[in-house]
Enzyme design. Sequence first.
Site, mmCIF file in Angstrom:
data_model
loop_
_atom_site.group_PDB
_atom_site.id
_atom_site.type_symbol
_atom_site.label_atom_id
_atom_site.label_comp_id
_atom_site.label_asym_id
_atom_site.label_seq_id
_atom_site.Cartn_x
_atom_site.Cartn_y
_atom_site.Cartn_z
ATOM 1 N N CYS A 142 -39.538 -45.427 -6.076
ATOM 2 C CA CYS A 142 -39.952 -44.088 -6.480
ATOM 3 C C CYS A 142 -41.206 -43.694 -5.704
ATOM 4 O O CYS A 142 -42.186 -44.436 -5.667
ATOM 5 C CB CYS A 142 -40.238 -44.098 -7.979
ATOM 6 S SG CYS A 142 -41.200 -42.717 -8.576
ATOM 7 N N GLU A 143 -41.158 -42.533 -5.051
ATOM 8 C CA GLU A 143 -42.298 -42.113 -4.235
ATOM 9 C C GLU A 143 -43.500 -41.684 -5.076
ATOM 10 O O GLU A 143 -44.606 -41.562 -4.561
ATOM 11 C CB GLU A 143 -41.893 -40.990 -3.293
ATOM 12 C CG GLU A 143 -41.550 -39.681 -3.958
ATOM 13 C CD GLU A 143 -41.109 -38.626 -2.958
ATOM 14 O OE1 GLU A 143 -41.362 -37.448 -3.232
ATOM 15 O OE2 GLU A 143 -40.508 -38.966 -1.916
ATOM 16 N N HIS A 144 -43.297 -41.472 -6.368
ATOM 17 C CA HIS A 144 -44.406 -41.032 -7.215
ATOM 18 C C HIS A 144 -45.287 -42.181 -7.696
ATOM 19 O O HIS A 144 -46.491 -42.014 -7.875
ATOM 20 C CB HIS A 144 -43.870 -40.271 -8.433
ATOM 21 C CG HIS A 144 -43.146 -39.014 -8.066
ATOM 22 N ND1 HIS A 144 -42.082 -38.521 -8.790
ATOM 23 C CD2 HIS A 144 -43.322 -38.161 -7.032
ATOM 24 C CE1 HIS A 144 -41.647 -37.407 -8.239
ATOM 25 N NE2 HIS A 144 -42.366 -37.175 -7.159
ATOM 26 N N HIS A 145 -44.678 -43.352 -7.936
ATOM 27 C CA HIS A 145 -45.425 -44.486 -8.481
ATOM 28 C C HIS A 145 -45.292 -45.765 -7.655
ATOM 29 O O HIS A 145 -45.914 -46.761 -7.978
ATOM 30 C CB HIS A 145 -44.960 -44.784 -9.914
ATOM 31 C CG HIS A 145 -45.077 -43.617 -10.841
ATOM 32 N ND1 HIS A 145 -44.020 -42.795 -11.142
ATOM 33 C CD2 HIS A 145 -46.151 -43.129 -11.523
ATOM 34 C CE1 HIS A 145 -44.416 -41.847 -11.975
ATOM 35 N NE2 HIS A 145 -45.699 -42.016 -12.224
ATOM 36 N N GLN A 170 -34.542 -39.636 -6.931
ATOM 37 C CA GLN A 170 -33.089 -39.806 -7.019
ATOM 38 C C GLN A 170 -32.336 -38.525 -6.666
ATOM 39 O O GLN A 170 -31.261 -38.580 -6.055
ATOM 40 C CB GLN A 170 -32.701 -40.281 -8.423
ATOM 41 C CG GLN A 170 -31.217 -40.609 -8.549
ATOM 42 C CD GLN A 170 -30.861 -41.198 -9.884
ATOM 43 O OE1 GLN A 170 -31.590 -42.042 -10.406
ATOM 44 N NE2 GLN A 170 -29.761 -40.770 -10.468
ATOM 45 N N HIS A 175 -35.006 -46.305 -13.891
ATOM 46 C CA HIS A 175 -36.286 -46.156 -13.208
ATOM 47 C C HIS A 175 -37.384 -46.950 -13.899
ATOM 48 O O HIS A 175 -37.649 -46.755 -15.094
ATOM 49 C CB HIS A 175 -36.677 -44.670 -13.154
ATOM 50 C CG HIS A 175 -35.771 -43.855 -12.292
ATOM 51 N ND1 HIS A 175 -36.201 -43.248 -11.132
ATOM 52 C CD2 HIS A 175 -34.443 -43.564 -12.394
ATOM 53 C CE1 HIS A 175 -35.188 -42.604 -10.576
ATOM 54 N NE2 HIS A 175 -34.111 -42.777 -11.318
ATOM 55 N N CYS A 193 -40.472 -46.594 -13.559
ATOM 56 C CA CYS A 193 -41.562 -45.719 -13.996
ATOM 57 C C CYS A 193 -41.308 -45.160 -15.391
ATOM 58 O O CYS A 193 -42.247 -44.747 -16.076
ATOM 59 C CB CYS A 193 -41.802 -44.596 -12.988
ATOM 60 S SG CYS A 193 -40.380 -43.510 -12.715
#
Length: 198
Positions: A88-91, A130, A158, A160
């Site tokens: 995941c590019e956010h976390h 995703q 996920h 996250c």
Amino acid sequence: MSSNFKKAVSANNVSAEAATEAVKTLLRYIGENPKRDGLLDTPDRFCRSLIEMTEGYALNPEEILATTFESDSDEMVLLKDIEFNSLCEHHLLSFAGKAHIAYLPSGGRIVGLSKLARIVDVYAQRLQVQERLTQQIANAINKYLKPDGVAVVVEGIHSCMCVRGVRKQNSTMITSSMLGQFRESMASRNEFMSLITK
């Protein structure tokens, strides 16, 4: 430190030493001691793992889908339950699951099934969300195979969602992308959906 790690990192104009120092800084940030026995090799291992988990940046979808074979079939070709792992590019936490891909051959050409699985890896092995992963898989198949239709459904769990924030362990995210006949024809779409749920 492996030569592959040195080569991969130097190609991005960041030295292996700088990358491992950054990980040591993060370890100190959370209150750890990067010099203790259990963590001595962790920065190097982490950086090598990150390079391995993001190999998709070095892969070319056009090359993967370039080799096709003659076929009289114009019926749906479906490969389901393709396992994937992504970040995941956010976390920078993992998400994993399975992808289902179908296409309707056009022009008497089909592609080897392993190529469909490899296309999933091309885009899964990058920093991702995703929704974009699903669209990229469908768009690549549509662009390079030029079929009459493409359908992609991705199911992911996920980290996250599971290990931080709301901490919901059993949540599954489902995304889809329908192109060509799968978007235009309810019958084609329903056939695809019924087959992937069997």
